[in-house]
Design a protein around this motif. Sequence first.
Motif: not given
Length: 66
Positions: A14-39
């Motif tokens: 979660a602290l590795s920002v370059p890992l999830y600093q993107r919008t694709e792939p989306t999951l259920g219309g949610l950008p990668f950033f949001y569903w990765f943080q919730m995961t």
Amino acid sequence: MICTILVITPVVLALSVPLYQRTEPTLGGLPFFYWFQMTMAVAAACGCGATYFIAFRKETETGDTQ
């Protein structure tokens, strides 16, 4: 050792920002950033719960409260 891995892994990811600093792939219309943080939040909670049960399993088996 396993308890450390269970707790630290989602926190480090979660602290590795370059890992999830993107919008694709989306999951259920949610950008990668949001569903990765919730995961990672769910993974951290599961890791903490598993660590609790691993650390205190002998206490519940023997009935000791110390």
